[in-house]
Design a protein around this motif. Structure first.
Motif, PDB file in Angstrom:
ATOM      1  N   ASP A  30       4.842  21.714 -14.350  1.00 24.79           N
ATOM      2  CA  ASP A  30       3.479  22.037 -14.761  1.00 24.79           C
ATOM      3  C   ASP A  30       2.619  22.135 -13.503  1.00 24.79           C
ATOM      4  OD1 ASP A  30       1.023  22.350 -15.898  1.00 24.79           O
ATOM      5  OD2 ASP A  30       0.964  20.407 -16.911  1.00 24.79           O
ATOM      6  N   ALA A  31       2.274  23.361 -13.104  1.00 28.34           N
ATOM      7  CA  ALA A  31       1.520  23.565 -11.868  1.00 28.34           C
ATOM      8  C   ALA A  31       0.092  23.046 -11.974  1.00 28.34           C
ATOM      9  CB  ALA A  31       1.510  25.053 -11.508  1.00 28.34           C
ATOM     10  N   ASP A  32      -0.439  22.932 -13.193  1.00 22.77           N
ATOM     11  CA  ASP A  32      -1.823  22.459 -13.358  1.00 22.77           C
ATOM     12  C   ASP A  32      -1.960  20.968 -13.043  1.00 22.77           C
ATOM     13  OD1 ASP A  32      -2.420  25.014 -14.142  1.00 22.77           O
ATOM     14  OD2 ASP A  32      -2.366  24.576 -16.277  1.00 22.77           O
ATOM     15  N   THR A  33      -0.972  20.181 -13.445  1.00 24.62           N
ATOM     16  CA  THR A  33      -1.036  18.727 -13.236  1.00 24.62           C
ATOM     17  C   THR A  33      -0.090  18.254 -12.130  1.00 24.62           C
ATOM     18  OG1 THR A  33       0.653  18.375 -14.932  1.00 24.62           O
ATOM     19  CG2 THR A  33      -1.642  18.349 -15.655  1.00 24.62           C
ATOM     20  N   HIS A  34       0.707  19.169 -11.551  1.00 23.09           N
ATOM     21  CA  HIS A  34       1.711  18.826 -10.535  1.00 23.09           C
ATOM     22  C   HIS A  34       2.705  17.801 -11.068  1.00 23.09           C
ATOM     23  CE1 HIS A  34      -0.498  21.129  -7.578  1.00 23.09           C
ATOM     24  NE2 HIS A  34      -1.580  20.438  -7.832  1.00 23.09           N
ATOM     25  N   MET A  35       3.101  17.984 -12.313  1.00 21.44           N
ATOM     26  CA  MET A  35       4.077  17.078 -12.919  1.00 21.44           C
ATOM     27  C   MET A  35       5.393  17.810 -13.167  1.00 21.44           C
ATOM     28  SD  MET A  35       1.925  14.692 -15.570  1.00 21.44           S
ATOM     29  CE  MET A  35       3.434  13.869 -16.090  1.00 21.44           C
ATOM     30  N   LEU A  36       6.493  17.099 -12.916  1.00 21.48           N
ATOM     31  CA  LEU A  36       7.834  17.621 -13.106  1.00 21.48           C
ATOM     32  C   LEU A  36       8.506  16.844 -14.232  1.00 21.48           C
ATOM     33  CD1 LEU A  36      10.344  19.297 -12.053  1.00 21.48           C
ATOM     34  CD2 LEU A  36      10.880  17.266 -10.691  1.00 21.48           C
ATOM     35  N   TYR A  37       9.117  17.589 -15.166  1.00 24.41           N
ATOM     36  CA  TYR A  37       9.829  16.973 -16.287  1.00 24.41           C
ATOM     37  C   TYR A  37      11.310  17.329 -16.168  1.00 24.41           C
ATOM     38  CZ  TYR A  37       5.087  16.728 -18.220  1.00 24.41           C
ATOM     39  OH  TYR A  37       3.753  16.483 -18.411  1.00 24.41           O
ATOM     40  N   LEU A  38      12.171  16.336 -16.355  1.00 26.42           N
ATOM     41  CA  LEU A  38      13.621  16.530 -16.296  1.00 26.42           C
ATOM     42  C   LEU A  38      14.221  16.139 -17.638  1.00 26.42           C
ATOM     43  CD1 LEU A  38      14.473  14.995 -12.795  1.00 26.42           C
ATOM     44  CD2 LEU A  38      14.142  17.405 -13.357  1.00 26.42           C
ATOM     45  N   ALA A  39      14.901  17.090 -18.279  1.00 26.65           N
ATOM     46  CA  ALA A  39      15.512  16.849 -19.579  1.00 26.65           C
ATOM     47  C   ALA A  39      16.973  17.266 -19.519  1.00 26.65           C
ATOM     48  CB  ALA A  39      14.781  17.628 -20.667  1.00 26.65           C
ATOM     49  N   GLY A  40      17.864  16.384 -19.900  1.00 25.86           N
ATOM     50  CA  GLY A  40      19.287  16.667 -19.835  1.00 25.86           C
ATOM     51  C   GLY A  40      19.823  17.223 -21.141  1.00 25.86           C
ATOM     52  N   HIS A  84       0.823  -1.205   0.000  1.00 27.49           N
ATOM     53  CA  HIS A  84       0.000   0.000   0.000  1.00 27.49           C
ATOM     54  C   HIS A  84       0.858   1.256   0.000  1.00 27.49           C
ATOM     55  CE1 HIS A  84      -4.065  -1.503   0.128  1.00 27.49           C
ATOM     56  NE2 HIS A  84      -3.738  -2.388   1.053  1.00 27.49           N
ATOM     57  N   SER A  85       2.050   1.214   0.645  1.00 28.72           N
ATOM     58  CA  SER A  85       2.882   2.406   0.681  1.00 28.72           C
ATOM     59  C   SER A  85       3.503   2.682  -0.685  1.00 28.72           C
ATOM     60  CB  SER A  85       3.987   2.247   1.723  1.00 28.72           C
ATOM     61  OG  SER A  85       4.832   1.171   1.366  1.00 28.72           O
ATOM     62  N   MET A  86       3.770   1.612  -1.479  1.00 31.05           N
ATOM     63  CA  MET A  86       4.379   1.810  -2.784  1.00 31.05           C
ATOM     64  C   MET A  86       3.354   2.163  -3.848  1.00 31.05           C
ATOM     65  SD  MET A  86       7.113  -1.308  -2.833  1.00 31.05           S
ATOM     66  CE  MET A  86       7.572  -0.973  -4.513  1.00 31.05           C
ATOM     67  N   TYR A  87       2.126   1.727  -3.704  1.00 28.54           N
ATOM     68  CA  TYR A  87       1.113   1.935  -4.731  1.00 28.54           C
ATOM     69  C   TYR A  87       0.409   3.273  -4.525  1.00 28.54           C
ATOM     70  CZ  TYR A  87      -3.127   1.447  -7.461  1.00 28.54           C
ATOM     71  OH  TYR A  87      -4.156   1.669  -8.343  1.00 28.54           O
ATOM     72  N   ARG A  88       0.349   4.073  -5.587  1.00 29.46           N
ATOM     73  CA  ARG A  88      -0.359   5.342  -5.544  1.00 29.46           C
ATOM     74  C   ARG A  88      -1.255   5.433  -6.754  1.00 29.46           C
ATOM     75  NH1 ARG A  88       1.953   9.547  -6.607  1.00 29.46           N
ATOM     76  NH2 ARG A  88       0.709  11.037  -5.432  1.00 29.46           N
ATOM     77  N   SER A  89      -2.493   5.711  -6.491  1.00 33.29           N
ATOM     78  CA  SER A  89      -3.422   5.875  -7.598  1.00 33.29           C
ATOM     79  C   SER A  89      -3.219   7.258  -8.207  1.00 33.29           C
ATOM     80  CB  SER A  89      -4.862   5.740  -7.093  1.00 33.29           C
ATOM     81  OG  SER A  89      -5.782   5.978  -8.143  1.00 33.29           O
ATOM     82  N   SER A  90      -3.047   7.319  -9.520  1.00 33.27           N
ATOM     83  CA  SER A  90      -2.799   8.589 -10.198  1.00 33.27           C
ATOM     84  C   SER A  90      -3.345   8.515 -11.614  1.00 33.27           C
ATOM     85  CB  SER A  90      -1.302   8.908 -10.232  1.00 33.27           C
ATOM     86  OG  SER A  90      -1.061  10.013 -11.062  1.00 33.27           O
ATOM     87  N   ILE A 133      -7.983  16.739 -15.938  1.00 33.62           N
ATOM     88  CA  ILE A 133      -6.596  16.918 -16.357  1.00 33.62           C
ATOM     89  C   ILE A 133      -6.372  18.297 -16.983  1.00 33.62           C
ATOM     90  CG2 ILE A 133      -6.211  14.453 -16.675  1.00 33.62           C
ATOM     91  CD1 ILE A 133      -6.492  14.871 -19.678  1.00 33.62           C
ATOM     92  N   PHE A 134      -7.427  19.066 -17.162  1.00 33.93           N
ATOM     93  CA  PHE A 134      -7.317  20.429 -17.676  1.00 33.93           C
ATOM     94  C   PHE A 134      -8.049  21.396 -16.748  1.00 33.93           C
ATOM     95  CE2 PHE A 134      -6.947  17.939 -21.667  1.00 33.93           C
ATOM     96  CZ  PHE A 134      -5.690  18.360 -22.040  1.00 33.93           C
ATOM     97  N   PRO A 135      -7.487  21.666 -15.565  1.00 31.69           N
ATOM     98  CA  PRO A 135      -8.120  22.635 -14.664  1.00 31.69           C
ATOM     99  C   PRO A 135      -7.951  24.056 -15.202  1.00 31.69           C
ATOM    100  CG  PRO A 135      -6.004  21.960 -13.783  1.00 31.69           C
ATOM    101  CD  PRO A 135      -6.228  21.129 -15.012  1.00 31.69           C
ATOM    102  N   MET A 136      -8.490  25.019 -14.477  1.00 32.31           N
ATOM    103  CA  MET A 136      -8.313  26.420 -14.843  1.00 32.31           C
ATOM    104  C   MET A 136      -6.816  26.744 -14.894  1.00 32.31           C
ATOM    105  SD  MET A 136     -11.428  27.817 -15.099  1.00 32.31           S
ATOM    106  CE  MET A 136     -11.375  29.551 -14.666  1.00 32.31           C
ATOM    107  N   THR A 137      -6.414  27.490 -15.909  1.00 34.49           N
ATOM    108  CA  THR A 137      -4.997  27.776 -16.108  1.00 34.49           C
ATOM    109  C   THR A 137      -4.787  29.258 -16.368  1.00 34.49           C
ATOM    110  OG1 THR A 137      -3.034  27.034 -17.308  1.00 34.49           O
ATOM    111  CG2 THR A 137      -5.018  27.405 -18.604  1.00 34.49           C
ATOM    112  N   ALA A 138      -3.534  29.698 -16.333  1.00 40.68           N
ATOM    113  CA  ALA A 138      -3.211  31.110 -16.500  1.00 40.68           C
ATOM    114  C   ALA A 138      -3.546  31.574 -17.908  1.00 40.68           C
ATOM    115  CB  ALA A 138      -1.728  31.346 -16.208  1.00 40.68           C
ATOM    116  N   GLY A 139      -4.208  32.736 -18.003  1.00 38.11           N
ATOM    117  CA  GLY A 139      -4.588  33.307 -19.284  1.00 38.11           C
ATOM    118  C   GLY A 139      -3.625  34.388 -19.728  1.00 38.11           C
ATOM    119  N   THR A 140      -4.085  35.226 -20.655  1.00 40.49           N
ATOM    120  CA  THR A 140      -3.219  36.249 -21.246  1.00 40.49           C
ATOM    121  C   THR A 140      -3.436  37.633 -20.644  1.00 40.49           C
ATOM    122  OG1 THR A 140      -4.846  36.626 -23.002  1.00 40.49           O
ATOM    123  CG2 THR A 140      -3.097  35.042 -23.449  1.00 40.49           C
TER     124      THR A 140
END
Length: 498
Positions: free
Chosen positions: A303-313, A33-39, A392-399
């Motif tokens: 990405d603050a909308d989805t709380h996802m972090l991307y790492l690119a080298g 249960h500690s390793m499994y996370r529903s996402s 997966i598409f909450p309110m986001t920053a506009g112009t």
């Protein structure tokens, strides 16, 4: 008596064995249960664009400066190019992929190599650039792209004594821009007046990276002196400071409203690593994780909308992505996009420019120097439903900017003004790259200023910022009047009932 004793011993052994088995199963369940996370982002995958969607024949710069050299918004793609006798960058309409003409017009007003470019988050036709000639320049790109080389900038900002390496737009105020130079200073520019309003000289060495928090009230920086700092940008005061003696911090990014800061760097064993910090206490990192043993700088994208972090080298073709939470384990590894072509830099599309109908939550534009290629990479949530995916598409920053430069300088902080992406769902969009209706209205607002015939381009830019401020004030007044009308209607209804 012996039979009774043997029966008692065997029974106790069976009971103790059953008890041990029960304890073991309980531990297994707890660990599972500690390793499994529903996402809902567990199965996100990366999809490289086809050849018809790529931009070919671009002479990408050979500069070794650790920057992206690429900027993108829903209307244009800008790429720093290799050029002789000064600095230049290409601006390509996003809906025109394919092979680029070798004589394609360029923005070439700088006297030295261009080091950084950033589009304004509020006006899709405005781009800022910094250069080795120690200047920062503001350019206005005409609708449809360039028809000839552009050498005259809207505004030239002179304040650095050495080359200007980094620029950063304020996230909620359209009239504030920051630049960092090799003179170890950060200059805050008021674009509504065209002047420098603050110079931050808290760094003893070259500044490597800058990042604003969500409302622009805090600034995080990384420096060559191996220190991470959180600064009040208005006063220039260092609020928090971390001495990363065991590692070299290269890049830093605020993680939305989680009150966390993420850094990437190199550990004492020369392995690339990431570290997570509490922005209110930089005594020690909350968690550290080693990534690999490659040498290129690790660029973080959040990405603050989805709380996802991307790492690119830099120099490798992989993009790892994680899900970030405010509780342990903080960083949950999801998957890795692999590509054989190494990347020199990456541009990131604003959320209002992604293809909502394809469940695209993030899009990169990858620079491949060896091929002279810019390749789009889409991060997609695999779903079959044909309805709008609101989770997966909450309110986001506009112009629209939330406040003017004068308000921000007075100490006012506001979060970004949010919009819904639902209106973009299944909008006719053959290339998947056009701007939203809100962006077109903003562009039309700029076009209306053509009849004013200002004396200089600098005055034109001031009029643009002034008009945005007036529109924001009128909207605030309209909201107050609507609220007053509702109160009067309620009072009238109460009088009729009595």
């Amino acid at each position: 008596m012996c039979h009774l004793l043997l029966f008692t011993i065997s029974s106790s052994r069976r009971s103790s064995g059953a008890q041990r088995e029960q304890i073991f199963m309980t531990k297994v369940k707890m660990s599972w249960h500690s390793m499994y996370r529903s996402s809902k982002f567990r199965h996100v995958y990366g999809k490289a664009g086809s050849r018809e969607q790529c931009y070919e024949g671009i002479p990408i710069t050979h500069s070794v400066h650790d920057n992206h050299f690429c900027a993108v918004n829903p209307k244009f793609l800008a790429v720093v190019t290799e050029s002789a006798g000064g600095g230049a960058f290409l601006v390509i309409p996003l809906h025109k992929p394919g092979r680029i003409d070798p004589h394609h017009p360029k923005v070439c007003g700088h006297q030295g190599s261009v080091m950084d470019i950033k589009w304004s988050p509020f006006m899709d036709n405005i781009i800022a650039s910094s250069s080795e000639d120690c200047t920062v320049r503001i350019w206005q790109i005409p609708d449809g792209g360039l028809r000839r080389n552009m050498t005259e900038a809207l505004m030239i900002l002179i304040g650095h004594s050495r080359r200007a390496g980094l620029i950063e737009w304020h996230p909620t105020c359209s009239g504030i821009l920051l630049s960092a130079g090799y003179d170890c200073k950060i200059v805050i520019w008021n674009l509504e007046e065209g002047v420098a309003v603050k110079m931050i000289d808290s760094h003893p060495d070259v500044i490597l990276c800058m990042s604003f928090n969500t409302d622009g009230s805090l600034l995080a920086t990384s420096c060559k002196d191996k220190k991470l700092r959180i600064i009040d940008p208005r006063s220039g005061k260092v609020l928090q400071e971390a001495d990363c003696k065991s590692s070299r911090v290269n890049r830093v990014v605020f993680l939305g409203n989680l009150k966390l800061v993420l850094t990437t760097g190199v550990s004492r064993w020369n392995t690339r690593q990431i570290a997570l910090w509490d922005q209110e206490d930089l005594c020690a990192p909350i968690t550290e994780e080693e990534i690999d043993g490659l040498a290129g700088v690790l660029f973080p994208f959040y990405d603050a909308d989805t709380h996802m972090l991307y790492l690119a080298g830099k120099g490798d073709g992989n993009i790892r992505y994680y899900e970030v939470s405010a509780e342990k384990p903080f960083l949950q590894f999801l998957m890795e996009f692999r590509s054989p072509a190494p990347q020199k830099g990456l541009g990131v599309m604003a959320k209002r420019g992604v293809d909502v109908s394809e469940c695209e939550i993030f899009r990169f534009y990858k620079l491949v120097t060896l091929k002279g290629l810019v390749e789009p990479i889409s991060m997609i949530v695999p779903r079959r439903s044909e309805t709008y995916q609101e989770d997966i598409f909450p309110m986001t920053a506009g112009t629209e900017s939330a406040l003017s430069a004068a308000e921000w300088l007075r100490g006012i902080d506001r979060g970004p003004l949010l919009i819904s992406l639902k209106e973009a769902y299944k909008r006719p969009n053959p290339a998947g790259l056009r701007a939203s209706e809100r962006d077109r209205r903003t562009v039309k607002g700029i076009d209306l200023l053509e009849n004013i015939t200002p004396n200089t381009d600098k005055e034109l830019l001031k009029m643009v910022f002034k008009q945005q401020d007036e529109i924001r004030k009128l909207k605030d007044e309209l909201g107050e009047k609507d609220e007053r009308i509702r109160q009067l209607e309620l009072e009238l209804r109460n009088l009729r009932n009595t």
